[in-house]
Design a protein around this motif. Structure first.
Motif, mmCIF file in Angstrom:
data_model
loop_
_atom_site.group_PDB
_atom_site.id
_atom_site.type_symbol
_atom_site.label_atom_id
_atom_site.label_comp_id
_atom_site.label_asym_id
_atom_site.label_seq_id
_atom_site.Cartn_x
_atom_site.Cartn_y
_atom_site.Cartn_z
ATOM 1 N N ALA A 1 4.794 -12.702 7.719
ATOM 2 C CA ALA A 1 5.588 -11.924 8.672
ATOM 3 C C ALA A 1 6.122 -10.656 8.014
ATOM 4 C CB ALA A 1 6.735 -12.775 9.210
ATOM 5 N N LEU A 2 6.670 -10.779 6.812
ATOM 6 C CA LEU A 2 7.189 -9.595 6.119
ATOM 7 C C LEU A 2 6.081 -8.591 5.841
ATOM 8 C CD1 LEU A 2 9.743 -11.034 3.529
ATOM 9 C CD2 LEU A 2 10.132 -10.255 5.877
ATOM 10 N N HIS A 3 4.905 -9.080 5.492
ATOM 11 C CA HIS A 3 3.790 -8.176 5.199
ATOM 12 C C HIS A 3 3.360 -7.414 6.447
ATOM 13 C CE1 HIS A 3 0.450 -6.686 2.825
ATOM 14 N NE2 HIS A 3 -0.348 -6.937 3.853
ATOM 15 N N GLU A 4 3.234 -8.122 7.559
ATOM 16 C CA GLU A 4 2.802 -7.447 8.791
ATOM 17 C C GLU A 4 3.877 -6.480 9.292
ATOM 18 O OE1 GLU A 4 -0.315 -7.714 9.602
ATOM 19 O OE2 GLU A 4 -0.392 -9.078 7.899
ATOM 20 N N ILE A 5 5.139 -6.817 9.103
ATOM 21 C CA ILE A 5 6.214 -5.891 9.475
ATOM 22 C C ILE A 5 6.126 -4.633 8.626
ATOM 23 C CG2 ILE A 5 8.719 -5.534 9.467
ATOM 24 C CD1 ILE A 5 8.974 -8.560 10.119
ATOM 25 N N SER A 6 5.776 -4.780 7.349
ATOM 26 C CA SER A 6 5.676 -3.599 6.490
ATOM 27 C C SER A 6 4.581 -2.666 6.980
ATOM 28 C CB SER A 6 5.436 -4.015 5.034
ATOM 29 O OG SER A 6 4.121 -4.487 4.827
ATOM 30 N N HIS A 7 3.447 -3.217 7.425
ATOM 31 C CA HIS A 7 2.380 -2.374 7.966
ATOM 32 C C HIS A 7 2.836 -1.666 9.238
ATOM 33 C CE1 HIS A 7 -1.082 -2.997 5.410
ATOM 34 N NE2 HIS A 7 -0.819 -4.284 5.342
ATOM 35 N N TRP A 8 3.560 -2.381 10.080
ATOM 36 C CA TRP A 8 4.059 -1.779 11.321
ATOM 37 C C TRP A 8 5.042 -0.659 11.017
ATOM 38 C CZ3 TRP A 8 9.060 -1.779 13.458
ATOM 39 C CH2 TRP A 8 9.141 -1.328 14.788
ATOM 40 N N CYS A 9 5.877 -0.844 10.015
ATOM 41 C CA CYS A 9 6.843 0.196 9.645
ATOM 42 C C CYS A 9 6.132 1.459 9.170
ATOM 43 C CB CYS A 9 7.782 -0.311 8.554
ATOM 44 S SG CYS A 9 8.999 -1.533 9.095
ATOM 45 N N ILE A 10 5.040 1.305 8.441
ATOM 46 C CA ILE A 10 4.313 2.452 7.916
ATOM 47 C C ILE A 10 3.573 3.197 9.023
ATOM 48 C CG2 ILE A 10 2.329 3.090 6.465
ATOM 49 C CD1 ILE A 10 3.267 0.963 4.477
ATOM 50 N N ALA A 11 3.061 2.462 9.997
ATOM 51 C CA ALA A 11 2.285 3.076 11.075
ATOM 52 C C ALA A 11 3.162 4.007 11.909
ATOM 53 C CB ALA A 11 1.688 1.988 11.968
ATOM 54 N N GLY A 12 2.648 5.158 12.265
ATOM 55 C CA GLY A 12 3.353 6.062 13.171
ATOM 56 C C GLY A 12 3.152 5.647 14.619
#
Length: 220
Positions: free
Chosen positions: A94-105
């Motif tokens: 979950a933390l990993h996928e949230i990090s990708h979402w945070c990076i995505a514009g």
């Protein structure tokens, strides 16, 4: 996620280090400080994370959901919010996928799987090198999230049946990226900043993260 192309830089504003400040903690979340400490089993921690993430980011029209299989991102459609689906109910996924979402514009948040394409486990040496290049920032941000929760972070080369890559070098790059965020020589996405702020409010009484909490030997 098996990511095989470079992520564009986020253009949203960033917030200066320290990553959260005690004086700016939102009061309505202070009553939840003890609740996180009561979550012992991973399933309880996951439930807590889903509840709070969905509350904190309700303005972004996105929800965090458990997945039974591989992680996947579904953009908002038909009046339904976007979904960040993480793998097998694992907290670190979950933390990993949230990090990708945070990076995505915003543009990539409108695309299935944030516009990524994938190669399965068993990647060639060249594919693995590209994977590691793309994964440095998300895993650095994931480490910030994990530390805010007081949890152990482990880097992932995610290629058990292929060319393993240079694990030592990858760890060096992840560590360097974290230090760049603290030095403000790299931009921390605003949603990652906000997420850390809210985590710290519930787990550290609003006390911020500091660079000395992140040491290279912690990744070995």
């Amino acid at each position: 996620m098996h990511l095989l192309h470079k992520q564009p830089e986020v253009t949203t504003p960033t917030v200066s280090i320290p990553l959260c400040t005690k004086n700016s903690v939102l009061n309505r979340f202070k009553t939840q400080n003890t609740l996180w400490s009561n979550q012992k089993a991973e399933s309880q921690k996951v439930d807590w994370l889903i509840l709070h993430f969905n509350q904190w980011f309700s303005y972004s029209n996105v929800t965090l959901v458990r997945g039974n299989f591989e992680p996947e991102y579904f953009p908002a459609q038909n009046e339904q919010p976007a979904r960040i689906q993480f793998a097998h109910g694992f907290f670190n996924s979950a933390l990993h996928e949230i990090s990708h979402w945070c990076i995505a514009g915003q543009q990539r948040r409108g695309l299935a799987d944030l516009g990524y394409w994938y190669a399965p486990d068993g990647r060639s040496e060249e594919q693995q090198a590209l994977f590691e290049q793309v994964e440095v920032k998300p895993q650095a941000i994931e480490w910030l999230f994990a530390q805010a929760f007081g949890l152990k972070f482990r880097v992932s080369l995610d290629n058990l049946t292929g060319e393993g890559g240079n694990g030592t070098q990858f760890k060096d790059h992840v560590f360097a990226q974290v230090q760049q965020y603290f030095a403000a020589t790299a931009k921390l996405p605003i949603d990652a900043q906000y997420f850390i702020h809210q985590i710290c409010a519930c787990t550290r009484d609003g006390n911020p993260l500091y660079s000395h909490e992140f040491r290279r030997e912690m990744l070995d």
